[in-house]
Design a protein around this motif. Structure first.
Motif, PDB file in Angstrom:
ATOM      1  N   ASN A  37       0.789  -1.263  -0.126  1.00 15.56           N
ATOM      2  CA  ASN A  37       0.154   0.035  -0.002  1.00 15.56           C
ATOM      3  C   ASN A  37       0.925   1.009   0.047  1.00 15.56           C
ATOM      4  N   LEU A  40       2.610   1.625  -3.412  1.00 13.46           N
ATOM      5  CA  LEU A  40       1.692   2.206  -4.327  1.00 13.46           C
ATOM      6  C   LEU A  40       1.565   3.687  -4.266  1.00 13.46           C
ATOM      7  N   GLU A  41       1.543   4.330  -2.852  1.00 14.99           N
ATOM      8  CA  GLU A  41       1.167   5.468  -2.664  1.00 14.99           C
ATOM      9  C   GLU A  41       2.232   6.395  -3.312  1.00 14.99           C
ATOM     10  N   SER A  67      -7.681  -2.864  -6.528  1.00 14.03           N
ATOM     11  CA  SER A  67      -7.155  -1.405  -6.758  1.00 14.03           C
ATOM     12  C   SER A  67      -7.520  -0.863  -5.293  1.00 14.03           C
ATOM     13  N   TYR A  81      -8.378  12.329  -1.816  1.00 14.21           N
ATOM     14  CA  TYR A  81      -7.830  10.730  -1.401  1.00 14.21           C
ATOM     15  C   TYR A  81      -8.434  10.075  -0.470  1.00 14.21           C
ATOM     16  N   VAL A  87      -9.649   7.824  -5.996  1.00 15.26           N
ATOM     17  CA  VAL A  87      -8.285   7.048  -6.028  1.00 15.26           C
ATOM     18  C   VAL A  87      -8.345   5.743  -6.943  1.00 15.26           C
ATOM     19  N   GLU A  88      -9.381   5.022  -6.806  1.00 14.78           N
ATOM     20  CA  GLU A  88      -9.093   3.632  -7.683  1.00 14.78           C
ATOM     21  C   GLU A  88      -9.065   3.581  -8.954  1.00 14.78           C
ATOM     22  N   THR A  90      -7.844   5.615 -11.262  1.00 15.14           N
ATOM     23  CA  THR A  90      -6.360   6.034 -11.777  1.00 15.14           C
ATOM     24  C   THR A  90      -5.386   4.721 -11.402  1.00 15.14           C
ATOM     25  N   LEU A  91      -5.525   4.197 -10.030  1.00 16.26           N
ATOM     26  CA  LEU A  91      -4.793   3.249  -9.523  1.00 16.26           C
ATOM     27  C   LEU A  91      -5.097   2.238 -10.645  1.00 16.26           C
ATOM     28  N   GLU A  94      -2.911   2.135 -13.779  1.00 18.08           N
ATOM     29  CA  GLU A  94      -1.629   1.867 -13.658  1.00 18.08           C
ATOM     30  C   GLU A  94      -1.304   0.625 -13.278  1.00 18.08           C
TER      31      GLU A  94
END
Length: 358
Positions: A37, A40-41, A67, A81, A87-88, A90-91, A94
């Motif tokens: 976590n 990823l941040e 995600s 955030y 958040v999810e 875009t994450l 990626e």
């Protein structure tokens, strides 16, 4: 025979009654993984790449991409955030792009956020599995149109607006409702993989029996493939691998066709190795000079310093063989063959002998 087709740009995995059991690798999931976590941040996806490769090497047919991260540090700087809907998406994009850069394994897009599901569908090559839809009315109206739009299969979880029922008949009824509602959208039953929800055996003594009965009904009455979070059955109990290793072949024999699980036996770390070396030294055991860590842990039955297939993968391959989903036992023999030493012709390796005819 019901067959659910999952594809990447170059590979196809079929979940089906007549197919080898499909393993959906669960490791790419920040939930409960503090280090992942935090990485990823920071925008560090190196562990995601390593987890993807290790799971494929261990035998995963499909990689689940979840995600559900919580970016606490960023949250303190930007209130947006705190919202997973921010958040999810875009994450997820990626994560999928990262995984697709190192492997061509088919994917399973896993999120409770509809925006993340659609972002994943847009980024994924081929025909991924979508995880998931439930019997909740709001969820049905949000997810089923995505399934239809992108023509992908979906995991259907057997809970609804009333929650998760302990009554297997209720869970079956929820699954039937999802299949029927999907049909209204033109989604065929072969594109629905039902998760009947495995309860922990430590909390409910009938949990194993329930899921085996449910899987048979889902197969015979609805004609759908099935999956589950395999490790749920052993939650809170000692020797969880022992229970999982018994549960998976029994579920396969009942008709279950896939599971979301960790296919990798995690490597033994340096702290455990150092502690064991101290113990061995204190016992007066003399080791060969220059023995490396891998030889050491192998000698004392500790496992391996390398990621490798877990015992659950051994149980699954045995079950495939025993249910005639491994032609001639070729996969079982390959799995059990020791790697050849450099320059070895392969003669005399474990698993390489002549098979006895039954």
């Amino acid at each position: 025979m019901t067959r659910t087709v999952i594809e990447s740009a170059t590979k196809t995995t079929i979940i089906g009654f007549d197919q080898p059991f499909s393993v959906i690798g669960e490791r790419i999931n920040p939930t409960g993984r503090k280090i992942l976590n935090l990485e990823l941040e920071r925008g560090d996806f190196s562990r995601v790449q390593a987890d993807a490769l290790a799971q494929v090497a261990a035998g995963a047919n499909i990689l689940d991409i979840n995600s559900g991260a919580v970016f606490s540090n960023k949250m303190a700087e930007d209130v947006r955030y705190a919202d997973n809907n921010f958040v999810e998406p875009t994450l997820m994009k990626e994560l999928i792009e990262t995984v697709q850069s190192v492997t061509d394994s088919p994917l399973c897009i896993d999120s409770s956020v509809p925006g993340a599901l659609e972002a994943g569908l847009a980024a994924a090559h081929g025909r991924p599995l979508l995880n998931s839809v439930t019997g909740e009315e709001e969820r049905l109206e949000l997810v089923l149109p995505l399934v239809k739009k992108y023509n992908v299969p979906v995991v259907a979880i057997s809970n609804d607006d009333t929650g998760i029922s302990e009554d297997p008949d209720v869970r079956f009824a929820v699954a039937k409702k999802i299949v029927e509602r999907a049909a209204d959208f033109g989604i065929p039953a072969h594109d629905i993989v039902v998760d009947p929800l495995v309860m922990p055996i430590g909390a409910m003594a009938t949990a194993g029996h329930q899921v085996f009965t449910l899987v048979r009904r889902l197969r015979d009455e609805l004609g759908v493939n099935t999956t589950c979070g395999a490790s749920n059955i052993s939650f809170g109990l000692p020797n969880r691998h022992g229970i999982n290793n018994a549960f998976l072949p029994m579920a396969i024999a009942a008709g279950m066709t896939s599971a979301i699980m960790n296919p990798v036996a995690l490597p033994i770390g340096p702290k455990k190795i150092a502690a064991k070396r101290e113990e061995v030294e204190a016992a007066g055991i003399v080791l060969p000079d220059g023995m490396d860590d891998e030889a050491f842990v192998q000698m004392f039955g500790m496992g391996s310093t390398l990621a490798r297939p877990g015992k659950e993968m051994e149980a699954i391959r045995a079950a495939n063989f025993l249910t005639n989903r491994d032609d001639g036992g070729a996969d079982w023999i390959k799995f059990n063959a020791a790697p050849a030493a450099e320059g070895d012709s392969g003669r005399g390796r474990r698993g390489g002998g002549r098979r006895r005819r039954g």
